[in-house]
Design a protein around this motif. Structure first.
Motif, mmCIF file in Angstrom:
data_model
loop_
_atom_site.group_PDB
_atom_site.id
_atom_site.type_symbol
_atom_site.label_atom_id
_atom_site.label_comp_id
_atom_site.label_asym_id
_atom_site.label_seq_id
_atom_site.Cartn_x
_atom_site.Cartn_y
_atom_site.Cartn_z
ATOM 1 N N MET A 202 -5.791 3.705 -3.134
ATOM 2 C CA MET A 202 -4.436 3.405 -2.809
ATOM 3 C C MET A 202 -3.479 4.450 -3.512
ATOM 4 O O MET A 202 -2.503 4.866 -2.752
ATOM 5 C CB MET A 202 -3.862 1.911 -3.221
ATOM 6 N N ALA A 203 -3.776 4.861 -4.481
ATOM 7 C CA ALA A 203 -2.952 6.099 -5.426
ATOM 8 C C ALA A 203 -3.233 7.365 -4.582
ATOM 9 O O ALA A 203 -2.390 8.202 -4.424
ATOM 10 C CB ALA A 203 -3.363 5.837 -6.709
ATOM 11 N N ARG A 204 -4.483 7.574 -4.254
ATOM 12 C CA ARG A 204 -4.829 8.820 -3.525
ATOM 13 C C ARG A 204 -4.227 9.050 -1.885
ATOM 14 O O ARG A 204 -4.158 9.896 -1.537
ATOM 15 C CB ARG A 204 -6.112 9.090 -3.287
ATOM 16 N N GLY B 187 2.912 1.097 0.624
ATOM 17 C CA GLY B 187 2.982 -0.333 0.311
ATOM 18 C C GLY B 187 2.669 -1.493 1.328
ATOM 19 O O GLY B 187 2.612 -2.604 1.182
ATOM 20 N N LEU B 188 1.797 -0.832 2.504
ATOM 21 C CA LEU B 188 0.945 -1.490 3.560
ATOM 22 C C LEU B 188 -0.047 -2.166 2.867
ATOM 23 O O LEU B 188 -0.602 -1.643 2.154
ATOM 24 C CB LEU B 188 0.874 -0.498 4.613
ATOM 25 N N THR B 189 -0.478 -3.329 3.465
ATOM 26 C CA THR B 189 -1.659 -3.935 3.337
ATOM 27 C C THR B 189 -2.788 -3.696 4.340
ATOM 28 O O THR B 189 -2.137 -3.835 5.456
ATOM 29 C CB THR B 189 -1.370 -5.810 3.353
ATOM 30 N N GLU C 176 -13.076 -3.736 2.147
ATOM 31 C CA GLU C 176 -12.223 -3.348 1.119
ATOM 32 C C GLU C 176 -10.827 -4.265 1.733
ATOM 33 O O GLU C 176 -10.368 -4.186 2.967
ATOM 34 C CB GLU C 176 -11.681 -1.872 0.875
ATOM 35 N N LEU C 177 -9.997 -4.567 0.793
ATOM 36 C CA LEU C 177 -8.606 -5.291 0.912
ATOM 37 C C LEU C 177 -7.674 -4.622 -0.006
ATOM 38 O O LEU C 177 -7.534 -4.628 -1.065
ATOM 39 C CB LEU C 177 -8.740 -6.561 0.570
ATOM 40 N N TRP C 178 -6.879 -3.732 0.631
ATOM 41 C CA TRP C 178 -5.800 -3.107 0.050
ATOM 42 C C TRP C 178 -4.608 -3.731 0.295
ATOM 43 O O TRP C 178 -3.963 -4.098 1.481
ATOM 44 C CB TRP C 178 -5.750 -1.542 0.626
ATOM 45 N N HIS C 179 -4.012 -4.137 -0.995
ATOM 46 C CA HIS C 179 -2.788 -4.701 -1.105
ATOM 47 C C HIS C 179 -2.029 -4.209 -2.603
ATOM 48 O O HIS C 179 -2.765 -4.162 -3.359
ATOM 49 C CB HIS C 179 -2.791 -6.095 -0.765
ATOM 50 N N PRO C 180 -0.786 -4.341 -2.542
ATOM 51 C CA PRO C 180 0.177 -3.946 -3.794
ATOM 52 C C PRO C 180 -0.445 -4.902 -5.027
ATOM 53 O O PRO C 180 -0.317 -4.337 -5.976
ATOM 54 C CB PRO C 180 1.391 -4.196 -3.413
ATOM 55 N N GLY C 181 -0.935 -6.058 -4.733
ATOM 56 C CA GLY C 181 -1.145 -7.003 -6.015
ATOM 57 C C GLY C 181 -2.745 -6.953 -6.430
ATOM 58 O O GLY C 181 -3.100 -7.653 -7.289
ATOM 59 N N THR C 182 -3.317 -5.767 -5.974
ATOM 60 C CA THR C 182 -4.784 -5.904 -6.218
ATOM 61 C C THR C 182 -5.056 -5.594 -7.442
ATOM 62 O O THR C 182 -4.301 -4.831 -8.205
ATOM 63 C CB THR C 182 -5.602 -4.874 -5.523
ATOM 64 N N THR C 183 -6.028 -6.131 -8.323
ATOM 65 C CA THR C 183 -6.311 -5.965 -9.669
ATOM 66 C C THR C 183 -7.666 -4.957 -9.596
ATOM 67 O O THR C 183 -8.297 -4.670 -10.718
ATOM 68 C CB THR C 183 -6.660 -7.157 -10.452
ATOM 69 N N ASN C 184 -8.482 -4.527 -8.605
ATOM 70 C CA ASN C 184 -9.574 -3.898 -8.598
ATOM 71 C C ASN C 184 -9.211 -2.541 -8.672
ATOM 72 O O ASN C 184 -8.459 -1.661 -8.080
ATOM 73 C CB ASN C 184 -10.061 -3.869 -7.315
ATOM 74 N N LYS C 185 -9.699 -1.941 -9.669
ATOM 75 C CA LYS C 185 -9.571 -0.445 -10.096
ATOM 76 C C LYS C 185 -10.010 0.444 -9.063
ATOM 77 O O LYS C 185 -9.204 1.487 -8.958
ATOM 78 C CB LYS C 185 -10.242 -0.056 -11.352
ATOM 79 N N TRP C 186 -11.162 0.305 -8.438
ATOM 80 C CA TRP C 186 -11.363 1.419 -7.603
ATOM 81 C C TRP C 186 -10.213 1.198 -6.268
ATOM 82 O O TRP C 186 -10.028 2.267 -5.714
ATOM 83 C CB TRP C 186 -12.793 0.914 -7.117
#
Length: 107
Positions: free
Chosen positions: A20-22, A27-29, A5-15
């Protein structure tokens, strides 16, 4: 978890956006490298792994310099699945302290 998984503010992946919302990281990557799985993997039901920033197998390529950290997510076929760049924060200006002869952080 057994996936990448790549978590970053610009992701387009809904999952990933949902995760990230939970889990507010301010704002960390960050990236999850997975934990094995071998021949058998544990895909989550209802999650589409064909999009960006999420995969079952692969690796992360990190490019580190003084100015930035670039994270690239590569799948098992060598295809780029996602990328993010984190830039270094600017240093605070320092003030000279006349009594101690050393620099102090400006408030």
């Amino acid at each position: 978890r057994h996936q990448q998984e790549l978590w970053h503010p610009g992701t387009t992946n809904k999952w990933i956006k949902g995760l990230m919302a939970r889990h507010n990281l301010g704002g960390l990557t960050c990236f999850v490298t997975g934990g094995g799985g071998g021949i058998d993997s544990e895909a989550y039901e209802g999650v589409w792994y064909g999009g960006s920033d999420l995969g079952l197998f692969g690796f992360f390529h990190l490019m580190i310099s003084r100015e930035k950290l670039k994270v690239r997510m590569i799948d098992e076929s060598g295809r780029l699945k996602g990328s993010a760049t984190v830039y270094a924060r600017k240093k605070k200006k320092q003030a000279f302290h006349p009594y101690h002869g050393r620099r102090l952080h400006k408030q």
